[in-house]
Scaffold this motif. Structure first.
Motif, PDB file in Angstrom:
ATOM      1  N   GLU A 284      16.691   0.417  -1.134  1.00  0.00           N
ATOM      2  CA  GLU A 284      15.872  -0.039  -0.013  1.00  0.00           C
ATOM      3  C   GLU A 284      14.991   1.084   0.532  1.00  0.00           C
ATOM      4  O   GLU A 284      13.801   0.883   0.808  1.00  0.00           O
ATOM      5  CB  GLU A 284      16.774  -0.582   1.099  1.00  0.00           C
ATOM      6  CG  GLU A 284      16.005  -1.091   2.312  1.00  0.00           C
ATOM      7  CD  GLU A 284      16.896  -1.714   3.364  1.00  0.00           C
ATOM      8  OE1 GLU A 284      16.421  -1.907   4.509  1.00  0.00           O
ATOM      9  OE2 GLU A 284      18.069  -2.008   3.051  1.00  0.00           O
TER      10      GLU A 284
ATOM     11  N   ARG B 271      10.931   1.107   0.376  1.00  0.00           N
ATOM     12  CA  ARG B 271      10.146   1.170   1.607  1.00  0.00           C
ATOM     13  C   ARG B 271       9.139   2.332   1.540  1.00  0.00           C
ATOM     14  O   ARG B 271       7.988   2.191   1.970  1.00  0.00           O
ATOM     15  CB  ARG B 271      11.057   1.326   2.821  1.00  0.00           C
ATOM     16  CG  ARG B 271      10.275   1.381   4.135  1.00  0.00           C
ATOM     17  CD  ARG B 271      11.162   1.511   5.354  1.00  0.00           C
ATOM     18  NE  ARG B 271      11.809   0.230   5.689  1.00  0.00           N
ATOM     19  CZ  ARG B 271      13.083  -0.047   5.488  1.00  0.00           C
ATOM     20  NH1 ARG B 271      13.874   0.868   4.937  1.00  0.00           N
ATOM     21  NH2 ARG B 271      13.596  -1.221   5.816  1.00  0.00           N
TER      22      ARG B 271
ATOM     23  N   THR C 152       5.171   1.773   1.725  1.00  0.00           N
ATOM     24  CA  THR C 152       4.468   2.404   2.842  1.00  0.00           C
ATOM     25  C   THR C 152       3.442   3.418   2.348  1.00  0.00           C
ATOM     26  O   THR C 152       2.309   3.470   2.833  1.00  0.00           O
ATOM     27  CB  THR C 152       5.466   3.102   3.781  1.00  0.00           C
ATOM     28  OG1 THR C 152       6.432   2.149   4.242  1.00  0.00           O
ATOM     29  CG2 THR C 152       4.759   3.711   4.977  1.00  0.00           C
TER      30      THR C 152
ATOM     31  N   ARG D 249       0.914  -2.540   7.932  1.00  0.00           N
ATOM     32  CA  ARG D 249       2.220  -2.089   8.401  1.00  0.00           C
ATOM     33  C   ARG D 249       3.117  -3.262   8.800  1.00  0.00           C
ATOM     34  O   ARG D 249       4.325  -3.242   8.555  1.00  0.00           O
ATOM     35  CB  ARG D 249       2.034  -1.130   9.583  1.00  0.00           C
ATOM     36  CG  ARG D 249       3.327  -0.488  10.064  1.00  0.00           C
ATOM     37  CD  ARG D 249       3.041   0.580  11.105  1.00  0.00           C
ATOM     38  NE  ARG D 249       2.236   1.647  10.542  1.00  0.00           N
ATOM     39  CZ  ARG D 249       2.738   2.688   9.872  1.00  0.00           C
ATOM     40  NH1 ARG D 249       4.042   2.764   9.678  1.00  0.00           N
ATOM     41  NH2 ARG D 249       1.951   3.628   9.412  1.00  0.00           N
TER      42      ARG D 249
ATOM     43  N   ASP E 251       3.355  -6.077   7.475  1.00  0.00           N
ATOM     44  CA  ASP E 251       3.812  -6.850   6.321  1.00  0.00           C
ATOM     45  C   ASP E 251       4.791  -6.079   5.437  1.00  0.00           C
ATOM     46  O   ASP E 251       5.297  -6.631   4.455  1.00  0.00           O
ATOM     47  CB  ASP E 251       2.611  -7.279   5.463  1.00  0.00           C
ATOM     48  CG  ASP E 251       1.753  -8.330   6.155  1.00  0.00           C
ATOM     49  OD1 ASP E 251       2.261  -8.971   7.089  1.00  0.00           O
ATOM     50  OD2 ASP E 251       0.591  -8.506   5.758  1.00  0.00           O
ATOM     51  N   ILE E 252       5.037  -4.808   5.751  1.00  0.00           N
ATOM     52  CA  ILE E 252       5.888  -3.979   4.905  1.00  0.00           C
ATOM     53  C   ILE E 252       7.280  -4.588   4.740  1.00  0.00           C
ATOM     54  O   ILE E 252       7.800  -4.705   3.618  1.00  0.00           O
ATOM     55  CB  ILE E 252       6.011  -2.547   5.471  1.00  0.00           C
ATOM     56  CG1 ILE E 252       4.672  -1.814   5.396  1.00  0.00           C
ATOM     57  CG2 ILE E 252       7.085  -1.773   4.715  1.00  0.00           C
ATOM     58  CD1 ILE E 252       4.211  -1.505   4.003  1.00  0.00           C
ATOM     59  N   GLU E 253       7.903  -4.994   5.847  1.00  0.00           N
ATOM     60  CA  GLU E 253       9.280  -5.500   5.779  1.00  0.00           C
ATOM     61  C   GLU E 253       9.360  -6.784   4.962  1.00  0.00           C
ATOM     62  O   GLU E 253      10.345  -7.018   4.258  1.00  0.00           O
ATOM     63  CB  GLU E 253       9.837  -5.712   7.182  1.00  0.00           C
ATOM     64  CG  GLU E 253      10.041  -4.417   7.966  1.00  0.00           C
ATOM     65  CD  GLU E 253      10.951  -3.448   7.238  1.00  0.00           C
ATOM     66  OE1 GLU E 253      12.007  -3.885   6.726  1.00  0.00           O
ATOM     67  OE2 GLU E 253      10.602  -2.251   7.168  1.00  0.00           O
ATOM     68  N   ARG E 254       8.327  -7.629   5.073  1.00  0.00           N
ATOM     69  CA  ARG E 254       8.327  -8.875   4.283  1.00  0.00           C
ATOM     70  C   ARG E 254       8.257  -8.564   2.794  1.00  0.00           C
ATOM     71  O   ARG E 254       8.997  -9.153   1.991  1.00  0.00           O
ATOM     72  CB  ARG E 254       7.150  -9.754   4.704  1.00  0.00           C
ATOM     73  CG  ARG E 254       7.010 -11.021   3.858  1.00  0.00           C
ATOM     74  CD  ARG E 254       5.987 -11.968   4.473  1.00  0.00           C
ATOM     75  NE  ARG E 254       4.683 -11.348   4.636  1.00  0.00           N
ATOM     76  CZ  ARG E 254       3.782 -11.270   3.641  1.00  0.00           C
ATOM     77  NH1 ARG E 254       4.069 -11.735   2.438  1.00  0.00           N
ATOM     78  NH2 ARG E 254       2.596 -10.726   3.868  1.00  0.00           N
ATOM     79  N   HIS E 255       7.372  -7.645   2.416  1.00  0.00           N
ATOM     80  CA  HIS E 255       7.270  -7.258   1.011  1.00  0.00           C
ATOM     81  C   HIS E 255       8.557  -6.584   0.535  1.00  0.00           C
ATOM     82  O   HIS E 255       8.985  -6.788  -0.611  1.00  0.00           O
ATOM     83  CB  HIS E 255       6.080  -6.316   0.814  1.00  0.00           C
ATOM     84  CG  HIS E 255       4.756  -7.007   0.795  1.00  0.00           C
ATOM     85  ND1 HIS E 255       4.168  -7.479  -0.369  1.00  0.00           N
ATOM     86  CD2 HIS E 255       3.896  -7.324   1.793  1.00  0.00           C
ATOM     87  CE1 HIS E 255       3.013  -8.046  -0.081  1.00  0.00           C
ATOM     88  NE2 HIS E 255       2.822  -7.968   1.221  1.00  0.00           N
ATOM     89  N   LEU E 256       9.164  -5.792   1.416  1.00  0.00           N
ATOM     90  CA  LEU E 256      10.412  -5.132   1.059  1.00  0.00           C
ATOM     91  C   LEU E 256      11.513  -6.151   0.802  1.00  0.00           C
ATOM     92  O   LEU E 256      12.263  -6.042  -0.189  1.00  0.00           O
ATOM     93  CB  LEU E 256      10.825  -4.184   2.188  1.00  0.00           C
ATOM     94  CG  LEU E 256      12.150  -3.443   2.001  1.00  0.00           C
ATOM     95  CD1 LEU E 256      12.070  -2.512   0.800  1.00  0.00           C
ATOM     96  CD2 LEU E 256      12.496  -2.660   3.270  1.00  0.00           C
ATOM     97  N   THR E 257      11.616  -7.155   1.657  1.00  0.00           N
ATOM     98  CA  THR E 257      12.621  -8.201   1.481  1.00  0.00           C
ATOM     99  C   THR E 257      12.414  -8.937   0.167  1.00  0.00           C
ATOM    100  O   THR E 257      13.376  -9.213  -0.574  1.00  0.00           O
ATOM    101  CB  THR E 257      12.568  -9.203   2.648  1.00  0.00           C
ATOM    102  OG1 THR E 257      12.870  -8.512   3.862  1.00  0.00           O
ATOM    103  CG2 THR E 257      13.572 -10.327   2.446  1.00  0.00           C
TER     104      THR E 257
END
Length: 255
Positions: free
Chosen positions: A100, A104, A108, A115, A117-123
């Motif tokens: 993870e 990330r 990033t 910025r 949308d980072i968490e959505r792409h990471l998920t």
């Protein structure tokens, strides 16, 4: 669990075996559809919904709410159903093997994703890794350049954690990692990363990535060129266990 599918099976009297027979897949495949996050091929979703007398969106609502790029969805379907994946990377680790923190840092550092949308792409990326943890995972072979092990993505702590996770993954019987040592000069891998998927019906599909978006490759001549590139990079790489030894050595330099 996919409760909507479970309920539909119960209400129609179908079992995983009977639905599998009607759709034309293995019963184990239908069993995996019941697991959280498992979404069938588009054609299988349509067939299953018809057999069960439901709308596709009633059983797999996430497919209608997906926000991942449209151009990437065909490859996600191929990757999900593949029986074998061959992956070459020269700059970063394959997404299916990233921790993870490492993922990330990659998302990033690219600077191409807003910025927010980072968490959505990471998920999305982490969820894709489920294909290597399922009951019948594809045979996964990765070839990476040694530079991938030595690039400080996310910092020393992230790299140490990532390489230790990579070593652990290498112990799985369906995962093989090969490193092209830095002593190798010019080779086909310098032309960029690629993935080759073998589908259940033995067809091949390729995937090429660039700064803007990826491309699914199905043309026979293009696939032949990608296969030739694979043979080249695989031929220049160390064996699996020689690679594990090198990864272990480099991991200690990040501690």
């Amino acid at each position: 669990m996919n409760d909507a599918l479970r309920v539909a099976l119960g209400e129609t009297g179908h079992t995983t075996e009977s639905l599998a027979e009607r759709v034309g897949v293995d019963p184990k495949t239908v069993g995996r559809w019941l697991s959280e996050g498992r979404i069938p091929h588009a054609r299988h979703r349509v067939s299953a919904a018809e057999v069960l007398g439901r709308d596709v969106s009633d059983i797999w609502p996430d497919t209608s709410r997906r926000r991942d790029p449209v151009w990437f969805r065909p490859w996600q379907e191929i990757e999900r159903e593949a029986v074998a994946l061959r992956w070459f990377e020269s700059l970063v680790l394959p997404g299916l093997l990233q921790t993870e923190a490492y993922a990330r840092a990659v998302l990033t550092g690219a600077g191409l994703i807003p910025r927010g949308d980072i968490e959505r792409h990471l998920t999305t990326r982490l969820n894709r890794q489920g294909v290597l943890r399922q009951d019948d995972p594809p045979q996964f072979t990765a070839v990476i350049d040694e530079a991938v092990l030595r690039r400080p993505v996310g910092g020393r702590g992230t790299m140490h954690e990532q390489l230790r996770a990579l070593i652990a993954a290498c112990a799985e019987p369906h995962i093989r990692v090969h490193v092209v040592p830095s002593s190798v000069g010019a080779y086909a891998g310098l032309n960029g990363p690629f993935v080759i998927a073998q589908c259940p019906d033995h067809r091949l599909a390729g995937y090429l990535d660039n700064q803007v978006h990826g491309q699914v490759v199905s043309d026979v001549d293009d696939l032949a060129a990608i296969m030739a590139a694979w043979e080249n990079v695989r031929g220049e790489a160390l064996s699996h266990w020689q690679s594990v030894d090198l990864i272990t050595e480099v991991a200690e330099t990040w501690s």
